[in-house]
Design a protein around this motif. Structure first.
Motif, short mmCIF file in Angstrom:
data_model
loop_
_atom_site.label_atom_id
_atom_site.label_comp_id
_atom_site.label_asym_id
_atom_site.label_seq_id
_atom_site.Cartn_x
_atom_site.Cartn_y
_atom_site.Cartn_z
N ASN A 228 -4.77 -1.01 -3.10
CA ASN A 228 -4.96 -0.32 -1.82
C ASN A 228 -3.84 0.69 -1.59
O ASN A 228 -2.67 0.34 -1.63
CB ASN A 228 -4.94 -1.33 -0.67
CG ASN A 228 -6.33 -1.56 -0.15
OD1 ASN A 228 -7.29 -0.96 -0.63
ND2 ASN A 228 -6.44 -2.43 0.84
N SER B 21 -10.88 5.90 -3.05
CA SER B 21 -11.71 4.82 -2.54
C SER B 21 -12.71 4.35 -3.60
O SER B 21 -12.94 3.15 -3.75
CB SER B 21 -12.43 5.30 -1.28
OG SER B 21 -13.36 4.34 -0.86
N SER C 283 -10.72 2.58 -6.56
CA SER C 283 -9.72 1.56 -6.25
C SER C 283 -10.25 0.13 -6.31
O SER C 283 -9.60 -0.77 -6.85
CB SER C 283 -9.14 1.85 -4.86
OG SER C 283 -9.11 0.70 -4.08
N ALA D 120 0.84 -1.21 0.00
CA ALA D 120 0.00 0.00 0.00
C ALA D 120 0.87 1.25 0.00
O ALA D 120 0.60 2.22 -0.72
CB ALA D 120 -0.92 0.00 1.22
N HIS E 95 -10.55 -1.64 -3.77
CA HIS E 95 -10.06 -2.23 -2.52
C HIS E 95 -9.47 -3.61 -2.70
O HIS E 95 -9.73 -4.51 -1.92
CB HIS E 95 -11.18 -2.28 -1.46
CG HIS E 95 -11.74 -0.93 -1.14
ND1 HIS E 95 -11.19 -0.10 -0.19
CD2 HIS E 95 -12.77 -0.25 -1.68
CE1 HIS E 95 -11.88 1.01 -0.15
NE2 HIS E 95 -12.84 0.95 -1.04
N ARG F 30 -6.76 -5.86 -2.03
CA ARG F 30 -5.65 -5.83 -1.10
C ARG F 30 -4.34 -6.21 -1.79
O ARG F 30 -4.30 -7.17 -2.57
CB ARG F 30 -5.91 -6.80 0.04
CG ARG F 30 -5.35 -6.29 1.35
CD ARG F 30 -5.64 -7.28 2.42
NE ARG F 30 -6.65 -6.74 3.31
CZ ARG F 30 -6.72 -7.10 4.59
NH1 ARG F 30 -5.92 -8.00 5.07
NH2 ARG F 30 -7.63 -6.58 5.35
N LEU G 91 -6.50 3.77 2.36
CA LEU G 91 -7.49 2.71 2.20
C LEU G 91 -7.14 1.51 3.06
O LEU G 91 -8.02 0.88 3.66
CB LEU G 91 -7.57 2.28 0.73
CG LEU G 91 -7.99 3.36 -0.26
CD1 LEU G 91 -8.07 2.77 -1.67
CD2 LEU G 91 -9.34 3.94 0.12
N HIS G 92 -5.86 1.22 3.15
CA HIS G 92 -5.40 0.11 3.97
C HIS G 92 -5.77 0.34 5.44
O HIS G 92 -6.22 -0.58 6.14
CB HIS G 92 -3.88 -0.03 3.81
CG HIS G 92 -3.31 -1.24 4.49
ND1 HIS G 92 -3.68 -2.52 4.15
CD2 HIS G 92 -2.40 -1.35 5.50
CE1 HIS G 92 -3.03 -3.37 4.91
NE2 HIS G 92 -2.25 -2.69 5.75
#
Lengths: 273, 352
Positions: free
Chosen positions: A221, A210, A213, A53, A215, A217, A225-226
């Motif tokens: 991220n 956000s 993205s 991240a 999200h 992982r 966001l992480h």
């Protein structure tokens, strides 16, 4: 006497407000991060996903700042040194990201490049991913931080006027020489100031990023966001540990910012003399 | 004819900055463009330099039409009103800028800059930055910088406007001398008639984007050819009922007269020079002007201004005096006519 009381009250209010609204939360973040000791702290920030991240965040910041610095230079140059139709409209347009909520900025890119967007078939044909990938995050960050550099430079260049450039042009100097020898020395500290503000914002951008993205992982991220994911999964210490790295970066930026501001003020005062 | 403008027109939006401007300048002359602010004189200068394109008309320098040549290729030196010195460069680098752009060799640059620093009396200031200089010094740097690449033509925009009154006088004389020493054809813009008259070989009066009159300072002063020139030059004031003045008759073609203080002599009643042509008046105000005093006198309902030397007996407010008017300019919308006092003419006396 009364004046003195008013002065004290105003200053005290400001100090209290800053203490409650800014210092206390920051302090809480850091103490919370170390609540379970250094070991937990380091394992949180050295976590594979946290490092990824951080990398993505830095990558995004570098791209964003580079693009917006170039754009900011062009924009402020054209607005201050040339006369053209629609100049007012252009300056207003540049400020739009300040007025628009970052979430909307994110949605715009989904609507353009996402599965429902008009550009989607084209992107798919060339196998280019923008939304839910790094390019989307960078685009959203560019959108949000677009005005920072140009705003700093526009006021600075306006105060300089175009006489010195004209004088240089009269000696037959070409555009690049004029920029290097005449314009750049004048705007360099302002430019740095704009770049720093832009980086700070790009590092911390949450809303727009956000939305675009997805999200994923370890893939899409960014640090903010992480932090949110960790927080939602009740890894509070880890969340605050990662947050504290963002705070640390912010503090470095703050110092740099003050340095740039100080130099800028100094040069401005030198001009007045 | 070294520099020539032919039928130049220039508009900024709906504002006509230049209206059919044509004039020419001989080689080596120092010419002043004189006019009130907003008259379009700076625009003319900027069009000669190439900083502003004319809408129509030709700019010719040394026999070549330069309309399409960029500013840097016209061989023009320009001194800006606020000097526009490169603020992040030293005096030396400022003066050397033009030569550096031309990529002259270092030795030549050094010699040339040194030569100009001596010419402009800036020795010892080579390493200073513009903000460490006084107004007069900045002007000299701007002047030296403009001259460094040996331009064919030197243009100066309000060269003395940003300098305080005392230094201004010295600089005027200095600039005139230096320009004649260098021998460069020069054009300067000013709104200050004293400056134009003192410095220029030739004056061009500009008003509303048009040329009103072109001539030597004394021609401009003594025989204005347009109503504007008559009004603008000198401490002129307008009078409508000029036929109330003794020795002048109403001319129906000319509704107004322009007078200047130097056309009038005011004397104490016991010391009149030409009693037959003198008219009684009452002093309404006396202004001390340093080297002389200015009197405001009511003569038969006409308010006039006159100067009086401080060596003469003092005249007081409310005192009755004799006023003798030698001459005046009659003006209408288009013409100017010099009229001498008819009574003086009869007496066959000598007058200015």
């Amino acid at each position: 006497m009364r004046q003195k009381a008013v002065k004290t009250i105003i200053i005290l209010t400001c100090v209290l407000f800053v203490a409650i609204m800014l210092i206390m939360p920051l302090f809480t973040v850091i103490t919370y991060a170390f609540r379970q000791g250094f070991k937990v702290f380091f394992s949180a920030i050295a976590d594979e996903y946290a490092v990824k991240a951080l990398k993505l965040t830095l990558l995004t910041t570098v791209f964003t700042v580079t693009v917006n610095t170039v754009f900011g230079l062009f924009a402020s140059w054209s607005v201050t040194k040339f006369q053209f139709r629609g100049k007012r409209i252009l300056t207003t347009l540049i400020d739009i990201p300040f007025a628009i909520s970052p979430v909307i900025a994110g949605l715009i890119f989904i609507l353009v490049f996402g599965r429902i967007g008009w550009a989607y078939p084209l992107l798919k044909a060339y196998d280019v991913r923008i939304v839910f990938a790094a390019p989307g995050i960078i685009l959203a960050s560019i959108f949000v931080t677009l005005p920072f550099v140009s705003r700093e430079l526009t006021t600075l260049m306006q105060s300089q006027g175009s006489d010195e450039e004209e004088a240089a042009a009269l000696f037959g100097a070409k555009g690049l020489t004029i920029f290097r020898k005449v314009t750049l020395p004048h705007i360099k500290w302002g430019l740095l100031y704009g770049v720093i503000l832009c980086s700070a914002r790009a590092l911390g951008e949450f809303g727009a990023v956000s939305v675009v993205s997805g999200h994923l992982r370890g893939k899409t991220n960014t640090l903010p966001l992480h932090v949110e994911i960790l927080f939602n999964e009740f890894h509070l210490t880890a969340a605050f540990a990662v947050s504290s790295t963002l705070v640390a970066i912010a503090l470095v930026i703050l110092v740099l910012r003050n340095l740039a501001e100080y130099r800028l003020k100094k040069e401005e005062n030198a001009d007045v003399r | 004819m070294y520099v020539e403008l032919r039928g130049i027109n220039k508009k900024f939006g709906s504002f006509k900055a230049s209206d059919d401007i044509s004039f020419s300048i001989d080689k080596g002359k120092l010419v002043g463009l004189l006019g009130p602010s907003g008259s379009g004189k700076t625009t003319i200068l900027r069009m000669i330099a190439g900083l502003e394109p004319p809408d129509s008309g030709d700019v010719i320098v040394d026999g070549v039409r330069v309309n399409d040549a960029p500013p840097g290729e016209r061989g023009v030196g320009f001194v800006f009103q606020n000097y526009a010195l490169f603020r992040y460069m030293t005096v030396f680098d400022n003066i050397a800028f033009g030569l550096n752009v031309q990529k002259r060799d270092k030795k030549h640059i050094k010699e040339r800059v040194q030569e100009l620093i001596e010419l402009t009396g800036l020795s010892g200031m080579e390493k200073r930055r513009p903000h460490q200089l006084s107004g007069g010094q900045k002007q000299r740097v701007a002047f030296a910088r403009a001259l460094a690449p040996n331009p064919r033509l030197l243009l100066l925009d309000e060269p003395f406007a940003a300098i305080d009154a005392k230094v201004r006088k010295e600089l005027r004389a200095w600039l005139k001398n230096t320009i004649s020493k260098v021998g460069i054809t020069s054009v300067f813009v000013t709104h200050d008639q004293d400056e134009a008259i003192e410095v220029a070989d030739e004056i061009i009066i500009i008003n509303n984007g048009r040329i009103e009159q072109k001539g030597s300072p004394s021609e401009i002063y003594k025989s204005p050819t347009t109503p504007f020139a008559a009004r603008f030059i000198g401490q002129s004031f307008a009078v409508s009922n000029y036929d109330a003045l003794r020795g002048f008759e109403k001319d129906d073609n000319f509704p107004e007269a322009i007078l200047r203080p130097e056309f009038i002599t005011v004397s104490k009643l016991n010391a009149l020079l030409y009693p037959n042509s003198t008219q009684d008046g009452v002093v309404e105000n006396v202004f001390f002007r340093g080297n002389l005093s200015e009197l405001r006198v009511d003569v038969a309902g006409v308010k006039i201004s006159a100067y009086r030397s401080l060596e003469d007996d003092e005249i007081y407010v409310g005192e009755k005096v004799g006023a003798l008017i030698y001459q005046l300019f009659l003006v209408n919308d288009r013409e100017v006519k010099l009229i001498r006092n008819s009574l003086l003419r009869d007496e066959n006396s000598v007058f200015i």
